[in-house]
Scaffold this motif. Structure first.
Motif, PDB file in Angstrom:
ATOM      1  N   THR A 185       0.863  -1.183   0.000  1.00  0.00           N
ATOM      2  CA  THR A 185       0.000   0.000   0.000  1.00  0.00           C
ATOM      3  C   THR A 185       0.898   1.231   0.000  1.00  0.00           C
ATOM      4  O   THR A 185       1.285   1.720   1.062  1.00  0.00           O
ATOM      5  N   TYR A 201       4.428  13.352   8.535  1.00  0.00           N
ATOM      6  CA  TYR A 201       4.447  11.961   8.059  1.00  0.00           C
ATOM      7  C   TYR A 201       4.903  11.883   6.605  1.00  0.00           C
ATOM      8  O   TYR A 201       5.589  10.948   6.207  1.00  0.00           O
ATOM      9  N   LYS A 240       4.778   6.577  13.941  1.00  0.00           N
ATOM     10  CA  LYS A 240       3.493   6.594  13.238  1.00  0.00           C
ATOM     11  C   LYS A 240       3.568   5.600  12.098  1.00  0.00           C
ATOM     12  O   LYS A 240       4.517   5.637  11.301  1.00  0.00           O
ATOM     13  N   ARG A 282       0.638   5.162  10.158  1.00  0.00           N
ATOM     14  CA  ARG A 282      -0.336   5.746   9.233  1.00  0.00           C
ATOM     15  C   ARG A 282      -0.393   7.241   9.519  1.00  0.00           C
ATOM     16  O   ARG A 282      -0.259   7.664  10.666  1.00  0.00           O
ATOM     17  N   SER A 283      -0.648   8.029   8.490  1.00  0.00           N
ATOM     18  CA  SER A 283      -0.647   9.485   8.670  1.00  0.00           C
ATOM     19  C   SER A 283      -1.734   9.937   9.622  1.00  0.00           C
ATOM     20  O   SER A 283      -1.600  10.974  10.282  1.00  0.00           O
ATOM     21  N   THR A 284      -2.831   9.163   9.715  1.00  0.00           N
ATOM     22  CA  THR A 284      -3.978   9.567  10.523  1.00  0.00           C
ATOM     23  C   THR A 284      -3.909   9.065  11.953  1.00  0.00           C
ATOM     24  O   THR A 284      -4.800   9.357  12.755  1.00  0.00           O
ATOM     25  N   ARG A 285      -2.871   8.306  12.297  1.00  0.00           N
ATOM     26  CA  ARG A 285      -2.780   7.759  13.649  1.00  0.00           C
ATOM     27  C   ARG A 285      -1.746   8.526  14.465  1.00  0.00           C
ATOM     28  O   ARG A 285      -0.742   8.975  13.925  1.00  0.00           O
ATOM     29  N   GLN A 303       3.710   1.227   3.504  1.00  0.00           N
ATOM     30  CA  GLN A 303       3.441   2.427   4.273  1.00  0.00           C
ATOM     31  C   GLN A 303       4.727   2.916   4.938  1.00  0.00           C
ATOM     32  O   GLN A 303       5.697   2.176   5.062  1.00  0.00           O
TER      33      GLN A 303
END
Length: 381
Positions: free
Chosen positions: A114, A171, A325, A327-330, A360
């Motif tokens: 991904t 990120y 991190k 994921r960028s949203t976590r 990722q």
């Protein structure tokens, strides 16, 4: 105020020159953020040169109205330059962008990963080729509209998260090297909110003051990754089996490229007692492996292609206790980094995370404070 507070003999960009004698190349996407950066520096009297990259054929099916660097955005960037009275150039980076970003994006998905193409674009195009172009133009530095902070530390420039956590782009910028950081400036990183940016745009009378933010990857219309990959790699959407963790066939799928780790919806496996999630993709056998939610939990992550931004070498310690991190949203999670080489490490999460996916980024943050220590790419190991 600029993001750094420089000594009195330095200008607002931290350089020992009068603004009029300081040439700044501003990377202009056509959006409100980079437009405000260019306008602010022009108003302060800097020798501003705006540059916009044409990253793909605007007439092709990959482009879409409102996407980053599409035709409308080039027009908007040029108009801002005209309004503020500084030169503006459009550079054709279409071939570079395809080779360095789009092709890898497609191939990574085909391999079951991904990818995060925005990071590769910053790393391989904006902060590499465009930065070199800025130097060729005899610019003293290059400024962008990214929400991140560059602060001076005892060992030189440091990368720090933006003041506005909701806008922070650290990120996506972990691969910025110390050499690049020395040349780059991020004048918006200290702002408390995007509302401040839009207020500045209105103050400068910019035509883009109310322009919506771009939401999708610039070359992916409406977020449909699979359609782009099938266009780039005809035949990529070959069907296969959906199997459980013991290999039992539960159903069929229309192509591995349609699935990501952690996905629950759209599996077409109705009638089962418990929900199932994508836990692994096997492109070689064209299998999508599903399992219960707890099968997604991961504690150990192999990371490579590490870019280290610490003051001492990455391998100077056996362990680094940092936040990471995945994921960028976590938010960052506590972890122990164990270097295997200058560019590879094993990351142990103190609390397991779900949905860790090859391709990722794994970005390193100070346990306390806002500093970013770089990061690397998650792989299968």
């Amino acid at each position: 105020m600029p993001l750094d507070t420089p000594p009195s003999e330095l200008n607002s960009l931290g350089l020992p020159k009068a603004p009029a004698d300081t040439r700044v190349v501003v990377a202009m996407s056509g959006g409100v953020d980079s437009s405000v950066v260019a306008a602010q520096l022009a108003e302060e009297g800097y020798d501003v040169v705006g540059v916009t990259l044409q990253l793909y054929d605007h007439g092709a099916a990959l482009a879409k109205k409102g996407a980053c660097c599409a035709g409308r955005d080039i027009h908007d960037a040029r108009r801002v330059a005209e309004e503020m009275g500084f030169p503006h150039y459009v550079l054709d980076y279409e071939n570079t962008f395809r080779e360095a970003v789009i092709d890898e994006f497609a191939d990574s998905y085909l391999a079951g990963a991904t990818p995060v193409p925005c990071i590769r674009c910053n790393e391989r195009v904006k902060f590499k080729d465009l930065l070199e172009t800025a130097k060729d133009l005899d610019a003293d530095c290059m400024a962008t509209g990214h929400y991140i902070q560059r602060k001076m530390g005892p060992a030189g420039p440091e990368l720090h998260s933006a003041a506005d956590a909701a806008r922070d782009q650290s990120y996506f910028l972990f691969s910025t090297t110390p050499e690049q950081l020395d040349y780059l400036r991020f004048p918006l990183g200290h702002l408390a909110s995007k509302a401040e940016t839009r207020a500045l745009a209105a103050r400068y009378g910019l035509s883009v003051a109310d322009k919506p933010d771009s939401q999708d990857i610039c070359f992916v219309p409406n977020g449909d990754y699979a359609a782009v990959i099938e266009k780039l790699r005809p035949g990529a959407g070959e069907p296969g089996d959906i199997v459980d963790m013991e290999g039992r066939v539960l159903g069929r799928h229309t192509g591995v490229i349609h699935y990501t780790i952690g996905q629950r919806r759209g599996l077409g496996l109705g009638g089962l007692a418990d929900p199932l999630y994508v836990v692994k993709l096997d492109p070689d056998t064209r299998r999508v492996i599903v399992g219960p939610k707890d099968a997604l939990s991961t504690r150990t992550i192999p990371v490579r292609e590490i870019n280290w931004l610490g003051d001492t070498p990455f391998t100077s310690q056996r362990e680094w206790h940092l936040g990471v991190k995945i994921r960028s949203t976590r938010p960052p999670r506590e972890a122990i980094l164990r270097p295997l080489s200058e560019t590879e490490a094993e990351v142990e999460l103190l609390t397991p995370e779900q949905g860790v996916s090859p391709g990722q980024a794994c970005v390193f943050y100070a346990s306390e404070g806002s500093r970013i220590f770089g990061g690397g790419w998650i792989w299968r190991g």
